[in-house]
Design an enzyme around this catalytic site. Structure first.
Site, PDB file in Angstrom:
ATOM      1  CD1 TRP A   1      29.702  -1.759  74.275  1.00  0.00           C
ATOM      2  CD2 TRP A   1      27.528  -1.287  73.996  1.00  0.00           C
ATOM      3  NE1 TRP A   1      29.313  -2.230  73.027  1.00  0.00           N
ATOM      4  CE2 TRP A   1      27.995  -1.963  72.841  1.00  0.00           C
ATOM      5  CE3 TRP A   1      26.184  -0.889  74.050  1.00  0.00           C
ATOM      6  CZ2 TRP A   1      27.160  -2.244  71.750  1.00  0.00           C
ATOM      7  CZ3 TRP A   1      25.355  -1.164  72.964  1.00  0.00           C
ATOM      8  CH2 TRP A   1      25.854  -1.842  71.844  1.00  0.00           C
TER       9      TRP A   1
ATOM     10  CD  GLU B   1      29.791  -4.061  77.808  1.00  0.00           C
ATOM     11  OE1 GLU B   1      29.038  -3.157  78.237  1.00  0.00           O
ATOM     12  OE2 GLU B   1      29.404  -5.226  77.592  1.00  0.00           O
TER      13      GLU B   1
ATOM     14  CE  LYS C   1      28.521  -6.215  70.532  1.00  0.00           C
ATOM     15  NZ  LYS C   1      27.146  -5.826  70.788  1.00  0.00           N
TER      16      LYS C   1
ATOM     17  CG  ASP D   1      29.212  -8.816  77.417  1.00  0.00           C
ATOM     18  OD1 ASP D   1      29.122 -10.010  77.061  1.00  0.00           O
ATOM     19  OD2 ASP D   1      28.221  -8.074  77.527  1.00  0.00           O
TER      20      ASP D   1
ATOM     21  CG  HIS E   1      31.019  -7.881  74.246  1.00  0.00           C
ATOM     22  ND1 HIS E   1      30.857  -6.588  74.661  1.00  0.00           N
ATOM     23  CD2 HIS E   1      29.769  -8.339  74.003  1.00  0.00           C
ATOM     24  CE1 HIS E   1      29.573  -6.283  74.686  1.00  0.00           C
ATOM     25  NE2 HIS E   1      28.898  -7.334  74.300  1.00  0.00           N
TER      26      HIS E   1
ATOM     27  CG  HIS F   1      28.270  -6.590  81.186  1.00  0.00           C
ATOM     28  ND1 HIS F   1      27.846  -5.727  80.215  1.00  0.00           N
ATOM     29  CD2 HIS F   1      28.013  -5.976  82.366  1.00  0.00           C
ATOM     30  CE1 HIS F   1      27.378  -4.620  80.779  1.00  0.00           C
ATOM     31  NE2 HIS F   1      27.480  -4.752  82.076  1.00  0.00           N
TER      32      HIS F   1
ATOM     33  CG  ASP G   1      27.219 -10.305  72.396  1.00  0.00           C
ATOM     34  OD1 ASP G   1      27.075 -10.931  73.466  1.00  0.00           O
ATOM     35  OD2 ASP G   1      27.191  -9.064  72.302  1.00  0.00           O
TER      36      ASP G   1
ATOM     37  CG  ASP H   1      23.497 -10.451  75.146  1.00  0.00           C
ATOM     38  OD1 ASP H   1      24.348 -10.470  76.041  1.00  0.00           O
ATOM     39  OD2 ASP H   1      23.549  -9.672  74.174  1.00  0.00           O
TER      40      ASP H   1
ATOM     41  CG  ASP I   1      24.752  -7.455  78.997  1.00  0.00           C
ATOM     42  OD1 ASP I   1      23.540  -7.420  78.708  1.00  0.00           O
ATOM     43  OD2 ASP I   1      25.640  -6.911  78.304  1.00  0.00           O
TER      44      ASP I   1
END
Ligand code: RNT
Ligand code: ZN
Length: 420
Positions: free
Chosen positions: A187, A228, A230, A261, A264, A288, A296, A298, A328
């Site tokens: 990424w 990956e 985004k 992800d 994302h 992810h 995003d 997380d 993630d």
């Protein structure tokens, strides 16, 4: 709860599920075969050991200052091992290139080798788990202006291409030494904060950089590359060359895996519906699993509808052999060992719920066109006694049942984390 009550509760639950045509013993056996790739970076707020003072860059952010962050690789391994003692089953561990242990000398990212990760490999070998790897294209002076593989300066771009190649070689060495293929995720943070004139140029550079990285001879049996995408990051709000369309096309054309992800995409888009679409065209997917709140962010993964829907999709469509399940997220505002434990246990619980779903009955109703029955059943099965099945699973695999794990974490915090 004492053991005999646990077993009694399980026996009753088993009967309830059997009435729906579901074999809970078989579900638990299947669950034991599903590895979750636990991300190392929850343990130290994505600092790594290359230069922990450098600070996290690349438009990702760990917020909070809960005490006890792992400051060394040994501390991180000890914390992760503690979390794994509270998680049923055998899983994987995912490390980033910045988690190297180079010894006295600083090693540049285009020079790193498997030997700089030998402690990690030995540790994984002792635990009998697989390791996954991530190249690190952020938190570095050569990434400070927001570009790496798309950089217009050929020297800087070369540096990052060489980093990608070095990481693929490390992935292959890890896989070979552990006799367990390593998924290498790539990424990059590249992108533009504001109105962008040239959207084409950086993408052409990215394509060429990836081609060069993949051209290096690396044994595909041991290293599986994944790319990956985004939608945006902090500081790359307007334009990200490595977008979903870009990488979907790249992975489909070049035979890499595709990383999806959960944070994302646009907030109303979920991974669930992307999995079967992408798997029509790519060989495999790395997930992810994350939880974005408004962006995003997380957050720690919890057992919510999104997570359940992902697990359902993997089980219903029998994709578990083509999808690598990774986590993630990074929350620095709560106990980090607990953050790991909560996220992995919730992921496993979501898988369990999917595995004890009477999918055959639901599918039949759908095929018959009886959408009334489909909806009625879906609501009814929500409150079947899955908790008793989960508790029994934890008990059977010698990890704390219910909230008992929190006591252990509190003790670990007192004995270990608080002294840092
Ligand atoms: C960033 C990506 C990437 C990182 C980790 C640390 O938005 O999700 O996967 O979070 O590699
Ligand atoms: Zn990610």
């Amino acid at each position: 709860m004492n053991n005999s009550n646990l077993e009694k509760s399980y026996a009753l639950a088993k009967e309830r599920y059997a009435a729906w045509g579901v074999d809970t013993d078989a579900a638990l056996e299947r669950l034991l075969q599903i590895p979750v790739s636990i991300h190392c970076w929850q343990g130290d707020d994505v600092s790594g050991f290359e230069n922990p003072e450098a600070g996290l860059s690349g438009g990702i952010l760990a917020t909070g200052n809960y005490p006890g962050r792992a400051r060394t690789a040994d501390e991180l391994r000890a914390d992760a091992a503690q979390a794994m003692r509270m998680i049923p089953g055998r899983h994987r561990f995912s490390i980033h290139a910045i988690y190297l242990e180079p010894g006295a000398q600083r090693v540049e990212r285009d020079q790193i080798e498997a030997k700089h990760f030998s402690h990690w490999i030995d540790w994984a070998g002792e635990l009998g788990i697989g390791l996954d790897f991530n190249s690190t294209f952020f938190s570095h002076p050569k990434a400070a202006d927001g570009f790496t593989l798309c950089h217009r300066d050929p020297a800087i771009r070369r540096f990052w291409i060489d980093h990608g190649i070095a990481c693929r070689k490390i992935g292959a060495e890890i896989g070979k030494r552990l006799d367990n293929p390593c998924v290498h995720n790539l990424w990059i943070p590249d992108g533009m904060k504001d109105l962008t004139i040239d959207r084409k140029g950086p993408r052409e550079l990215l394509k060429d950089s990836l081609d060069q990285i993949l051209a290096a001879p690396v044994d595909r049996r041991w290293n599986l590359d994944s790319v990956e995408s985004k939608l945006f990051g902090i500081g790359s709000e307007t334009y990200v060359p490595g977008s979903h369309e870009f990488y979907l096309g790249y992975a489909a054309k070049n035979g890499t895996l595709l990383t999806l992800d959960a944070g994302h995409f646009h907030p109303t888009e979920t991974l669930t519906d992307k999995i079967s679409a992408c798997l029509c065209f790519v060989e495999g997917i790395l997930l992810h699993v994350s939880r974005g709140i408004r962006w995003d962010s997380d957050h720690v993964v919890i057992l919510n509808d999104d997570l359940r829907a992902i697990a359902e999709e993997l089980v219903r469509s029998a994709y578990l052999d083509r999808v690598h399940l990774g986590l993630d997220y990074f929350d620095a505002s709560i106990n980090r060992v607990a953050a790991w434990t909560i996220g992995v246990r919730s992921t496993l619980r979501a898988l369990l719920l999917a595995l004890v779903e009477p999918t055959a009955k639901l599918r039949e109703a759908e095929i018959r066109g009886d959408y009334t029955a489909r909806l009625a059943m879906l609501e009814e099965i929500k409150t079947l006694p899955s908790g008793a099945v989960w508790d029994y699973y934890c008990f059977r695999h010698d990890v704390p049942v219910g909230l008992a794990w929190l006591e252990e974490v509190k003790q670990y915090e007192k004995d270990v984390l608080a002294k840092r």
